[in-house]
Motif scaffolding. Sequence first.
Motif, PDB file in Angstrom:
ATOM      1  N   LEU A 162      -1.514  -8.728  -2.796  1.00 25.29           N
ATOM      2  CA  LEU A 162      -1.962  -8.274  -1.474  1.00 25.29           C
ATOM      3  C   LEU A 162      -2.288  -9.442  -0.547  1.00 25.29           C
TER       4      LEU A 162
ATOM      5  N   THR B 167       0.815  -1.216   0.000  1.00 24.56           N
ATOM      6  CA  THR B 167       0.000   0.000   0.000  1.00 24.56           C
ATOM      7  C   THR B 167       0.847   1.264   0.000  1.00 24.56           C
TER       8      THR B 167
ATOM      9  N   GLY C  30      -5.586  -5.802   5.034  1.00 26.33           N
ATOM     10  CA  GLY C  30      -4.902  -5.761   3.744  1.00 26.33           C
ATOM     11  C   GLY C  30      -5.077  -7.045   2.964  1.00 26.33           C
TER      12      GLY C  30
ATOM     13  N   THR D  17       3.025   1.627  -3.154  1.00 23.41           N
ATOM     14  CA  THR D  17       2.180   1.968  -4.295  1.00 23.41           C
ATOM     15  C   THR D  17       1.758   3.435  -4.246  1.00 23.41           C
TER      16      THR D  17
ATOM     17  N   THR E 222      -1.873   2.335   6.452  1.00 23.56           N
ATOM     18  CA  THR E 222      -0.956   3.468   6.377  1.00 23.56           C
ATOM     19  C   THR E 222      -0.615   4.011   7.761  1.00 23.56           C
TER      20      THR E 222
ATOM     21  N   SER F 297      -8.505   0.963  -2.882  1.00 22.72           N
ATOM     22  CA  SER F 297      -8.578  -0.495  -2.787  1.00 22.72           C
ATOM     23  C   SER F 297      -7.666  -1.106  -3.831  1.00 22.72           C
TER      24      SER F 297
ATOM     25  N   ILE G  49      -7.294   0.792   4.040  1.00 21.98           N
ATOM     26  CA  ILE G  49      -6.118   1.476   3.516  1.00 21.98           C
ATOM     27  C   ILE G  49      -5.614   2.532   4.505  1.00 21.98           C
TER      28      ILE G  49
END
Length: 409
Positions: free
Chosen positions: A286, A27, A108, A30, A346, A262, A342
């Motif tokens: 994932l 995540t 996740g 990306t 994070t 997502s 998400i």
Amino acid sequence: MNLKSVFKNLGPGPIIAAAFIGPGTVTVCTLAGVNFGFSLIWALGLSVIATVILQEISGRLGLITGKDLSQLIRSQKGNPAVRYFSMGLVLIAIGLGNAAYESGNISGTNLGLQVFWEAPTLGFSGIEIHLGNLLLGILAFLLLWLGNYKALERVLVGLVIFMSLAFTAAAILTKPDWSAVFAGFIPSWNDANLPTLVALIGTTVVPYNLFLYASLAKNRWSGSSDIPWMRRDIVISIVFGGIVSMAILMVGAANVSAQITSALDVSKGLEGVFGSFAKYLMGFGLMAAGLTSSITAPLAAGLVICGIMGWDQGIRSKSMRASMGAIVGLGLIFASLGIKPIQLITLAQLANGVLLPLISGWIIWVASQKDILGDFRNKPFYTILAALIWLITLVLGLKSILAVLGISL
């Protein structure tokens, strides 16, 4: 020394790589690529160096003392108040921290599962239970309950290798501008990318991995004669893991999605390269990343809890099963509070970046003590290098706290 001998003598290093290549890595890397292109690749390079140095110290402590870090804290001499305070701090930081981290891992993994199957959400007394999270949490616990260290290592390494090949191939197929990629190794940051920068470091230099590697290393090898093998193990594994993280960032930089919330959003931005296969690639990535970390986080927390309390650390012991079960259970509860996955992932990575200076500072200090490591203690240059890494993580952690509070320097 041939390549076959090197791989034959690899130890638990791949488990550490499996631990930090979790859904948080997928995540955060990306999003770093989507929002800032290749400009933060240098942070991953710094993270690899920092991780190798700190994990080498933890592995050396385990080999020379025959104890993991939690056992060292429990047995340290001096003021009892300081010892009990240290034990309590580690229990809170690793126990509750890994429970929160586990919630991100499970959430996740469920993000990836949604690509293949949209699990229903059940409501009980105002609390939402995501069936996908529940099933994945049970799967992680069953693997821990039924497995042993060697079996878990095979499962984790297999998942990571397959996932790593997928992301590395994906990065190459996006045909990146290699001059821009190499330019990304030149350090630079600003107020906009600082939280992401801290999260990138936090997703690689994971605090609980320091405890996990010391414990696994002392069981894999015996004594100072195996230190060279331990060092090769950790360097090969962490460098490989770092390359995978960079590949994920590069895949993110090729993404053209307007909004990323997502796995499906990520995959849509890659359809120009992979077509309809993109969503399955990201979904599997994932899921594999989440399962590896969903297993290692409770394992590490269980080892720490049992080590601090002086309980049996055997993976099938009652104390380990209870500790690991508690972490998975708390992770499931946290994952059911309605926080978007998400965001949860994070925030967990950002918290790791802030927590790291506390744990790494203690490890560096312990490894410099002659009465603990003798002739194998940190040499002055190594201590200075480790201290510089600690200072960098401290400054970044403080900056992230100030950024959250809206205070600029």
